[in-house]
Write a protein that holds these residues in place. Structure first.
Motif, PDB file in Angstrom:
ATOM      1  N   ASP A   7      95.650  29.379  53.990  1.00 60.30           N
ATOM      2  CA  ASP A   7      94.844  29.915  52.855  1.00 60.30           C
ATOM      3  C   ASP A   7      93.474  30.433  53.326  1.00 60.30           C
ATOM      4  O   ASP A   7      92.942  31.128  52.695  1.00 60.30           O
ATOM      5  CB  ASP A   7      94.754  28.948  51.866  1.00 60.30           C
ATOM      6  CG  ASP A   7      96.180  28.299  51.301  1.00 60.30           C
ATOM      7  OD1 ASP A   7      96.867  29.347  50.716  1.00 60.30           O
ATOM      8  OD2 ASP A   7      96.568  27.216  51.274  1.00 60.30           O
ATOM      9  N   LEU A   8      92.847  29.663  54.071  1.00 61.30           N
ATOM     10  CA  LEU A   8      91.607  29.844  54.886  1.00 61.30           C
ATOM     11  C   LEU A   8      91.733  31.340  55.546  1.00 61.30           C
ATOM     12  O   LEU A   8      90.821  32.153  55.152  1.00 61.30           O
ATOM     13  CB  LEU A   8      91.156  28.883  55.765  1.00 61.30           C
ATOM     14  CG  LEU A   8      90.174  27.871  55.245  1.00 61.30           C
ATOM     15  CD1 LEU A   8      89.847  26.994  56.467  1.00 61.30           C
ATOM     16  CD2 LEU A   8      89.134  28.401  54.726  1.00 61.30           C
ATOM     17  N   PHE A   9      92.626  31.533  56.114  1.00 62.40           N
ATOM     18  CA  PHE A   9      92.762  32.558  57.097  1.00 62.40           C
ATOM     19  C   PHE A   9      93.276  33.801  56.343  1.00 62.40           C
ATOM     20  O   PHE A   9      92.606  34.842  56.534  1.00 62.40           O
ATOM     21  CB  PHE A   9      93.769  32.398  58.315  1.00 62.40           C
ATOM     22  CG  PHE A   9      93.505  33.038  59.455  1.00 62.40           C
ATOM     23  CD1 PHE A   9      92.333  32.701  60.293  1.00 62.40           C
ATOM     24  CD2 PHE A   9      94.196  34.068  59.885  1.00 62.40           C
ATOM     25  CE1 PHE A   9      91.722  33.373  61.373  1.00 62.40           C
ATOM     26  CE2 PHE A   9      94.115  34.651  61.088  1.00 62.40           C
ATOM     27  CZ  PHE A   9      92.936  34.418  61.723  1.00 62.40           C
ATOM     28  N   GLY A  10      93.738  33.560  55.369  1.00 63.06           N
ATOM     29  CA  GLY A  10      94.194  34.549  54.293  1.00 63.06           C
ATOM     30  C   GLY A  10      92.800  35.355  53.760  1.00 63.06           C
ATOM     31  O   GLY A  10      92.689  36.693  53.801  1.00 63.06           O
ATOM     32  N   ALA A 411      90.256  33.061  44.516  1.00 59.98           N
ATOM     33  CA  ALA A 411      89.181  33.509  45.411  1.00 59.98           C
ATOM     34  C   ALA A 411      89.278  34.919  45.943  1.00 59.98           C
ATOM     35  O   ALA A 411      88.365  35.737  46.127  1.00 59.98           O
ATOM     36  CB  ALA A 411      89.355  32.588  46.732  1.00 59.98           C
ATOM     37  N   LEU A 412      90.740  35.577  46.144  1.00 60.98           N
ATOM     38  CA  LEU A 412      90.951  36.935  46.695  1.00 60.98           C
ATOM     39  C   LEU A 412      90.523  37.757  45.557  1.00 60.98           C
ATOM     40  O   LEU A 412      89.960  38.847  45.821  1.00 60.98           O
ATOM     41  CB  LEU A 412      92.496  37.218  47.082  1.00 60.98           C
ATOM     42  CG  LEU A 412      92.651  36.120  48.473  1.00 60.98           C
ATOM     43  CD1 LEU A 412      94.147  36.089  48.387  1.00 60.98           C
ATOM     44  CD2 LEU A 412      92.024  36.819  49.497  1.00 60.98           C
ATOM     45  N   ARG A 413      90.988  37.517  44.172  1.00 59.50           N
ATOM     46  CA  ARG A 413      90.608  38.408  43.194  1.00 59.50           C
ATOM     47  C   ARG A 413      89.146  38.543  43.005  1.00 59.50           C
ATOM     48  O   ARG A 413      88.532  39.623  42.671  1.00 59.50           O
ATOM     49  CB  ARG A 413      91.239  37.676  41.934  1.00 59.50           C
ATOM     50  CG  ARG A 413      92.879  37.939  41.689  1.00 59.50           C
ATOM     51  CD  ARG A 413      93.241  39.500  41.480  1.00 59.50           C
ATOM     52  NE  ARG A 413      92.788  39.989  40.118  1.00 59.50           N
ATOM     53  CZ  ARG A 413      93.274  39.963  39.058  1.00 59.50           C
ATOM     54  NH1 ARG A 413      94.392  39.459  39.076  1.00 59.50           N
ATOM     55  NH2 ARG A 413      92.615  40.229  38.174  1.00 59.50           N
ATOM     56  N   ILE A 420      82.011  38.823  46.138  1.00 56.11           N
ATOM     57  CA  ILE A 420      81.743  37.591  46.370  1.00 56.11           C
ATOM     58  C   ILE A 420      82.800  36.655  47.055  1.00 56.11           C
ATOM     59  O   ILE A 420      83.867  36.779  46.781  1.00 56.11           O
ATOM     60  CB  ILE A 420      81.365  36.744  45.078  1.00 56.11           C
ATOM     61  CG1 ILE A 420      80.163  37.332  44.478  1.00 56.11           C
ATOM     62  CG2 ILE A 420      80.808  35.335  45.516  1.00 56.11           C
ATOM     63  CD1 ILE A 420      80.064  36.862  42.920  1.00 56.11           C
ATOM     64  N   VAL A 421      82.216  36.040  48.399  1.00 54.72           N
ATOM     65  CA  VAL A 421      83.204  35.293  49.154  1.00 54.72           C
ATOM     66  C   VAL A 421      83.238  33.890  48.965  1.00 54.72           C
ATOM     67  O   VAL A 421      81.771  33.358  49.169  1.00 54.72           O
ATOM     68  CB  VAL A 421      83.205  35.819  50.531  1.00 54.72           C
ATOM     69  CG1 VAL A 421      84.617  35.475  51.325  1.00 54.72           C
ATOM     70  CG2 VAL A 421      82.831  36.992  50.978  1.00 54.72           C
ATOM     71  N   VAL A 422      84.172  33.223  48.540  1.00 53.35           N
ATOM     72  CA  VAL A 422      83.914  31.667  48.473  1.00 53.35           C
ATOM     73  C   VAL A 422      85.237  31.221  49.140  1.00 53.35           C
ATOM     74  O   VAL A 422      86.224  31.992  49.581  1.00 53.35           O
ATOM     75  CB  VAL A 422      84.026  31.285  46.944  1.00 53.35           C
ATOM     76  CG1 VAL A 422      82.766  31.640  46.312  1.00 53.35           C
ATOM     77  CG2 VAL A 422      85.315  31.532  46.173  1.00 53.35           C
ATOM     78  N   VAL A 423      85.439  30.003  49.518  1.00 49.44           N
ATOM     79  CA  VAL A 423      86.575  29.518  50.212  1.00 49.44           C
ATOM     80  C   VAL A 423      87.431  28.720  48.992  1.00 49.44           C
ATOM     81  O   VAL A 423      86.994  27.841  48.393  1.00 49.44           O
ATOM     82  CB  VAL A 423      86.263  28.406  51.403  1.00 49.44           C
ATOM     83  CG1 VAL A 423      87.442  28.173  52.055  1.00 49.44           C
ATOM     84  CG2 VAL A 423      85.202  29.375  52.337  1.00 49.44           C
ATOM     85  N   PRO A 424      88.668  29.098  49.025  1.00 51.07           N
ATOM     86  CA  PRO A 424      89.570  28.306  48.107  1.00 51.07           C
ATOM     87  C   PRO A 424      89.697  26.833  48.556  1.00 51.07           C
ATOM     88  O   PRO A 424      89.642  26.497  49.860  1.00 51.07           O
ATOM     89  CB  PRO A 424      90.915  28.966  48.119  1.00 51.07           C
ATOM     90  CG  PRO A 424      90.912  29.689  49.607  1.00 51.07           C
ATOM     91  CD  PRO A 424      89.476  30.152  49.827  1.00 51.07           C
ATOM     92  N   GLY A 425      89.747  25.899  47.509  1.00 53.94           N
ATOM     93  CA  GLY A 425      89.963  24.556  47.827  1.00 53.94           C
ATOM     94  C   GLY A 425      91.103  24.268  48.650  1.00 53.94           C
ATOM     95  O   GLY A 425      90.901  23.181  49.511  1.00 53.94           O
ATOM     96  N   SER A 426      92.288  24.897  48.540  1.00 54.54           N
ATOM     97  CA  SER A 426      93.127  24.730  49.535  1.00 54.54           C
ATOM     98  C   SER A 426      92.943  24.616  50.960  1.00 54.54           C
ATOM     99  O   SER A 426      93.512  24.014  51.871  1.00 54.54           O
ATOM    100  CB  SER A 426      94.501  25.698  49.267  1.00 54.54           C
ATOM    101  OG  SER A 426      94.526  25.963  47.903  1.00 54.54           O
ATOM    102  N   GLY A 427      91.847  25.347  51.539  1.00 53.41           N
ATOM    103  CA  GLY A 427      91.520  25.330  52.713  1.00 53.41           C
ATOM    104  C   GLY A 427      90.886  23.920  52.991  1.00 53.41           C
ATOM    105  O   GLY A 427      90.624  23.597  54.243  1.00 53.41           O
TER     106      GLY A 427
END
Lengths: 468, 468
Positions: A7-10, A411-413, A420-427
């Protein structure tokens, strides 16, 4: 819940595509700049380095300058004397030589004295290992602690993904314990104990407990009493305590204070025999934010002589950490004192940065908390907020159809709509069925209103599209 | 033959005891200073950094200097313009920010252009991974190549112990091939092939071949024809070629020239599809010898897109290498040009260092060759001599009684009698039954006569004591 990597890398790959598109086809996206809220990298977003530190580094990099009269108009008097002092600590004044594998002895002395005045307990240069940032120190300890997949490390969830990556790299087992979001990301010993016993019943030899304080991605500052409980727990259970304390200078809540685990251990009257403890510090964080210098150290106490020798041996495979980073680590642990020429400007720079970070944290926290379905704990410390989003079922299904974790989908949407770039919690990991994102408080203060308004518009549109 | 670690570490520990004793009880040893011939660490022994490089680093460390008129009297004009140029390549001019995990794109462009003009073949910034010295790049590739103990890496014997340590760390199998001492440490494809087939018959999946050129600890420079054979061999056998080329600027033999494996591969007409190649370079070696800056890069070509992505992922776990080291790597690959103000002094510094190293190599080679039972190949390149000692049987028995490898016994006796530190051949591996030591050519030129005379007296005494 622990598929951090995918998820992070995506997000990173998508971000790189957008960066390229902004350059090659300007105007083709609904935004004209990326707003980075994804990495704890303050100077990339315009934070200026602390002048005194850079003056000293420049003089140490080119010591011939110290022979010239003209430098007196270019450098503060105390930066000149500090550079001379540091060069005198370096064998042959050679800032271009490999040092002792633990780092230059005189710099370790200075760091030990900085630790001692922070904690009110003595510290020893022999316990300091200077590293290229905190990460190599974490890898080193994982390499030492993990013999095979039956060796486990207790790691908080949510966690900073360095830990999961390093444990995977060294072939061990990550034993997760959950931070309690409803008590401001508190660490509950009862949960840690449950997870420890569960892991042991599966035949895992749990060797260490990782604590990140102040928290990443969660931004909490542990209460002192909580820290006492953690230390007693580690002692009773025979665990090594790995204390990630790289945000020790980043405290924003008036009622919170940083206490190092070394101080807590010593306050309990525990000595060298009682508890193996590793404390990590880095020049990348704090008010200095010197990520690019890759400096840091670990202070190791409570290990037997053969284990210490083993740690030294592993450190020596890579020869030594970079000397610029070593010098900077000694500086951040011994900044100018009230009697020094630089003190007033140093203090103004430091206080200005920390006060601005506190304002940004507050503004973002308030803004996130106003949004439908979002709850957000305070950023008491570190550089992050980690709001929870209650995603509508329709959004979760759309994410599933796109083969994404729901928070990665969100986060991708967000990224494609607003930049705006944030990191999804799954990361970072999270309680199953809950969704979060990590947002840094690092964009420059004048950008915060735009981030808030673009985020708000995006979130409302997203909810309108997916509301159940 | 491959117990590198024990013998190396014994010397290091003994050395640390002696260093301490010299400080705390001066006069208690038969010498009053340690003569370090053990580590390739030129600036620790008095070699001065190249002025131009340090001018640029100081300006990049403290960019505010560039606004001041006074710097014109303190810095060369081209160091000022170079620093401006470099800062313009760094997003936000932020030398204190984490960079792209491969390193700053503009610096990689500069390095690629330096490689292209060295080789006469194009190079690409996307293929460059900047690292904290060469070691982390070696670890990264070992991590990628080694899945379990059935994965093997062909490594020259004698070798630089980073390779054995890294293969052990990642749980793989070191497959040794022997360099031929009688042909000046030549690499014989027939031996490599024999070792490869032998390993395969034991079920080892041999994945890569390490070549160190110029050689460490052996100091040879491979002949161009030999390099062609190595490349063809790797292609035919499907091996990744890991080319350690960190001594590429250290060539002392008039009839020898450095050719990068990248150039050899391209000269053979091989493209991206033909051969996976990794070339390592470091700012620690060459005439610059900037070990403490921990800068370097690897250039990777011939890997598929998914493997490249995997390499990038591993690199990104540690965020990035230090920016000072990144800048320096770009400088050593693009030093001042003939039209630049600094050129004359730069050229004088460079030529002075390399000419002096060549004289020191020659003096030590001649001196060692005169001693009873010692034969010594030429140092054609790198920073080392690796003489063979034919030890008397009585010395071998005394070593056995002391539970030491015979060459470690010899090196420890040398150290305690003279203060001269060399590394026993056992630390690098050698043909069973032969004994060597590695001696750097790095002590300052005025110390070489004392080293030679003390060494000679020691050796004669040692032989008198143990001669059969």
């Amino acid at each position: 819940i622990l598929n951090f990597d995918k998820d992070l890398f995506g997000v990173i790959l998508f971000l790189q595509r957008l960066q390229q598109q902004l350059q090659t086809q300007p105007g083709s996206l609904p935004f004209d700049e990326i707003l980075y809220c994804n990495i704890g990298n303050p100077q990339s977003l315009g934070q200026q380095p602390v002048t005194f530190f850079r003056e000293v580094l420049a003089l140490c990099d080119h010591p011939d300058l110290l022979k010239k009269e003209e430098i007196k108009t270019l450098f503060s008097a105390d930066s000149i004397s500090r550079a001379k002092q540091i060069l005198a600590l370096i064998p042959g004044r050679a800032t271009g030589a490999y040092s002792h594998s633990q780092g230059i002895k005189g710099l370790r002395d200075a760091i030990a004295s900085g630790i001692a005045s922070r904690d009110g307990f003595p510290a020893n240069a022999d316990d300091i290992f200077l590293t290229d940032g905190a990460s190599p120190g974490v890898h080193l300890m994982m390499q030492l602690l993990i013999r095979n997949e039956k060796d486990g490390i207790l790691v908080p969830i949510p966690q900073y993904p360095l830990y999961s990556a390093s444990i995977a790299l060294h072939g061990g087992s990550l034993v997760p314990y959950y931070l309690n979001e409803s008590t401001g990301w508190g660490l509950e010993i009862s949960d840690v104990k449950k997870q420890l016993e569960d892991a042991r019943s599966r035949g895992i030899d749990v060797r260490a407990l990782v604590v990140i304080n102040p928290g990443n991605p969660t931004g909490q500052v542990l209460a002192e009493e909580n820290q006492y409980d953690i230390v007693k727990f580690c002692k009773n259970e025979g665990l090594v305590l790995l204390a990630d304390e790289v945000y020790q200078e980043n405290i924003y809540a008036d009622n919170k204070k940083f206490h190092s685990f070394k101080k807590i251990v010593r306050s309990l009257g525990y000595g060298e025999e009682d508890l193996p403890l590793v404390s990590y510090q880095s020049v990348s964080k704090g008010y200095y934010g010197e990520c690019g210098k890759r400096g840091g150290y670990m202070e190791i106490t409570g290990f037997s002589a053969p284990v210490r020798e083993q740690i030294y041996k592993i450190a020596s495979v890579n020869l030594c950490s970079n000397i610029t980073g070593q010098i900077l680590a000694s500086l951040v642990m011994n900044p100018p004192k009230a009697s020094d020429e630089s003190y007033a400007s140093y203090k103004a720079e430091k206080d200005g940065i920390l006060a601005s970070l506190a304002r940004r944290a507050k503004a973002l926290e308030v803004a996130f908390s106003k949004l439908e379905g979002i709850t957000c704990n305070k950023a008491e410390g570190a550089m992050y907020l980690f709001p929870q989003i209650c995603l509508p079922q329709k959004a979760i299904e759309a994410a599933k159809a796109a083969n994404k974790a729901p928070d990665a989908f969100y986060a991708l949407r967000l990224l494609e709509s607003t930049g705006i770039v944030v990191v999804p919690g799954s990361g970072f990991g999270q309680v199953p069925g809950t969704w979060h994102f990590r947002c840094t408080i690092l964009p420059q203060e004048e950008k915060i209103p735009a981030i808030i308004s673009r985020f708000t518009v995006f979130h409302e549109t997203f909810m309108a599209e997916y509301r159940d």
